[in-house]
Design an enzyme around this catalytic site. Structure first.
Site, PDB file in Angstrom:
ATOM      1  CG  ASP A 279      -2.341   0.581   0.758  1.00 18.97           C
ATOM      2  OD1 ASP A 279      -2.356   1.663   0.133  1.00 18.97           O
ATOM      3  OD2 ASP A 279      -3.379  -0.052   1.039  1.00 18.97           O
ATOM      4  CG  HIS A 325     -14.857  -0.560  -6.451  1.00 15.49           C
ATOM      5  ND1 HIS A 325     -15.967  -0.351  -5.663  1.00 15.49           N
ATOM      6  CD2 HIS A 325     -13.788  -0.456  -5.635  1.00 15.49           C
ATOM      7  CE1 HIS A 325     -15.569  -0.135  -4.413  1.00 15.49           C
ATOM      8  NE2 HIS A 325     -14.274  -0.206  -4.372  1.00 15.49           N
TER       9      HIS A 325
END
Length: 424
Positions: A279, A325
C-alpha cells in the site's frame, strides 16, 4: 397482475417468508435481531442454510415493495426527497458524540445530555428524537433517553462507528456536490475532479486527500472493515471462493491491501502461501499501520508500493480487492500496464470486486447494494462498477498478452472474482 392483486401477493409472501424464518430460528433455539439494547444486532441465519437465508432476503424485498406501494408513488417520492434528514440526525449523533454520552446501564434526561455534549437542549432534542425514528436510542418515558441496540453499536463497535462517521461526516458534503462536479468537469475520468474536490475546494485525488485529512485514513480503514464484514462481503468468501491450495508454496502480492486483514485470513487457511501486502506510504505511516500477527510473521509482510508505479515483485498471483472499482478506465489500464515488468508467464491477476448485474436479474437487496456502490464511486474517485464484458475489455486494452479467463461469484458472496493470465 392488478394493483390489488399485487398487494395481496406481497402480503402473502411476507407471511410465508416470515414463517420460514421464525420456524428456523425457533428450531435452533435462536432469537431474531432486535432493537432492544441487549438484543441481537444481526439476524442469526447462516447463509449455509439456504432456504431460511433466501427467505430472509425475499422478506426484505417484499416488505420494501409493500411499503412503497402502501405509500404510493407520490408520497414515496416526497419521502425520498427529504430522506437526507436521516443523515442529518445521524451526523449530529456522530459529531457531538451523543451515543458515547448516553449511559449504557441507565437513562439520561435531555437536559443532562445537552450539558454533557455542549449542545443547546432545544437543538439537541429534535435531532435525537428524529434519530429515534430510525431506531437510534429510544425514549422509555417522556424526557429520558436510553440506548437501543443500534445506538449501542456506535459505542461498542469501532468499525460501525467509523462507517457512520465516514458517510455522515466525511462524505456528507461530497455526496451533495456530485452534480455540481459533473457540471464543472463533464466527462472527466480524473480522480481529482469529483464531489470530494468540489466540496472541499481541493485538487487532491481521493487517496491523497484521505491521507492528508486528520484521522480520515484510519477511519476509512475501519469503515472498510465494517464493509468487509457485511453480509455477502465477508472475507470468508474470498478465502473459500478461490483454489488457493493449487498455488502450493506460491507468493501472492496483495496490491492496495491496506492493513492486510484479507491476506492474513487467506494465509491462516493456506499455511504454504506467502503474502506481500502493498500500500502507499500514507497507509504505512506509524499512526495508521497495523501489525502482523505473531503466527504470520514468517509469511506475511506489510510493504510500501504505489500500484501506479512499476511493479518489482515477481509473484504467482497479484491480488486486488476493491481496487479497480475505485478508478476510471484510464487508471485501471495503467495499473495493469505497470504490472508487466514483473510478470512471469502464467502469472495470474485476481481481482475481487463487484460485477454489475443486468437490470432486474439479481435479488432486490443485492441490486440495491450494487447500484448504490456504482453511484458512490462517482462521489470520491470518478469511477464506476463494471459488467463482465467491461472487465474483459480492460485487460484487452491494457495489453493483448493478458488473457481474460473467467469471472465468477462465490456462493453467498456479493463480490466476484475476476481472473486473467499473463501469456507474454
Amino acid at each position: 397482475m392488478t394493483s390489488l392483486e399485487r398487494l395481496t401477493s406481497l402480503s402473502d409472501t411476507i407471511a410465508e417468508k416470515t414463517k420460514i424464518v421464525t420456524e428456523y430460528l425457533s428450531s435452533k433455539g435462536l432469537e431474531a435481531a432486535s432493537f432492544d439494547v441487549n438484543g441481537l444486532d444481526e439476524f442469526p441465519i447462516s447463509p449455509d442454510d439456504k432456504v431460511p437465508s433466501q427467505a430472509r432476503l425475499d422478506l426484505i424485498a417484499a416488505t420494501r415493495e409493500l411499503h412503497g406501494l402502501a405509500l404510493g408513488p407520490k408520497e414515496g417520492l416526497r419521502y425520498l426527497a427529504w430522506d437526507s434528514v436521516n443523515s442529518l440526525s445521524l451526523q449530529a449523533v456522530y459529531e457531538f458524540q451523543i451515543a458515547e454520552n448516553v449511559p449504557l446501564d441507565r437513562t439520561i434526561s435531555y437536559q443532562e445530555l445537552a450539558e454533557k455534549v455542549n449542545v443547546p437542549l432545544l437543538k439537541l432534542r429534535p435531532l435525537v428524537r428524529h434519530a429515534m425514528t430510525n431506531h437510534i436510542f429510544y425514549e422509555p418515558s417522556k424526557g429520558l433517553v436510553a440506548h437501543s441496540r443500534t445506538s449501542r453499536l456506535l459505542v461498542e463497535n469501532p468499525q460501525m462507528h467509523a462507517w457512520v462517521g465516514f458517510f455522515s461526516e466525511d462524505l456528507w458534503n461530497p455526496i451533495a456536490s456530485v452534480v455540481n462536479a459533473m457540471k464543472k468537469w463533464p466527462n472527466s475520468q480524473e480522480p481529482n475532479e469529483t464531489g470530494v474536490n468540489f466540496a472541499n475546494n481541493s485538487d487532491l485525488a481521493w487517496f491523497d486527500f484521505l491521507q492528508k485529512k486528520e484521522g480520515l485514513a484510519k477511519r476509512y480503514s475501519l469503515a472498510m472493515e465494517a464493509h468487509g464484514g457485511g453480509e455477502g462481503f465477508k472475507v470468508e468468501h474470498t478465502v473459500e471462493g478461490y483454489p488457493w491450495a493449487e498455488l502450493g508454496e506460491g507468493t501472492v502480492v496483495d496490491m492496495g491491501g491496506n492493513q492486510g486483514y484479507v491476506s492474513f485470513a487467506i494465509a491462516r487457511a493456506y499455511p504454504k502461501l506467502k503474502f506481500i501486502v502493498q500500500d502507499t506510504a500514507g497507509m504505512r505511516a506509524p499512526e495508521v499501520i497495523g501489525t502482523i500477527p505473531e503466527d504470520l510473521k514468517d509469511r506475511a509482510y506489510l510493504t510500501t508500493h504505489n500500484f501506479f508505479m512499476e511493479q518489482t515483485v515477481v509473484a504467482d498471483v497479484y491480488f486486488l480487492r476493491w481496487i479497480f472499482h475505485g478508478f476510471s478506465e484510464k487508471y485501471c489500464i495503467e495499473i495493469l500496464r505497470q504490472l508487466r515488468p514483473a510478470l512471469k508467464k502464467r502469472a495470474r491477476i485476481l481481482i475481487n470486486d463487484g460485477v454489475l448485474p443486468d437490470p432486474g436479474v439479481a435479488g432486490a437487496v443485492e441490486e440495491k447494494s450494487m447500484r448504490t456502490m456504482d453511484v458512490m464511486m462517482q462521489v470520491t474517485v470518478n469511477a464506476r462498477e463494471r459488467e463482465i464484458d467491461d472487465w474483459a475489455e480492460l485487460f484487452k486494452t491494457a495489453d493483448e498478452r493478458y488473457r481474460f479467463l473467467k469471472a465468477w461469484k462465490p456462493e453467498k458472496s456479493r463480490m466476484w472474482l475476476i481472473e486473467a493470465e499473463w501469456t507474454g
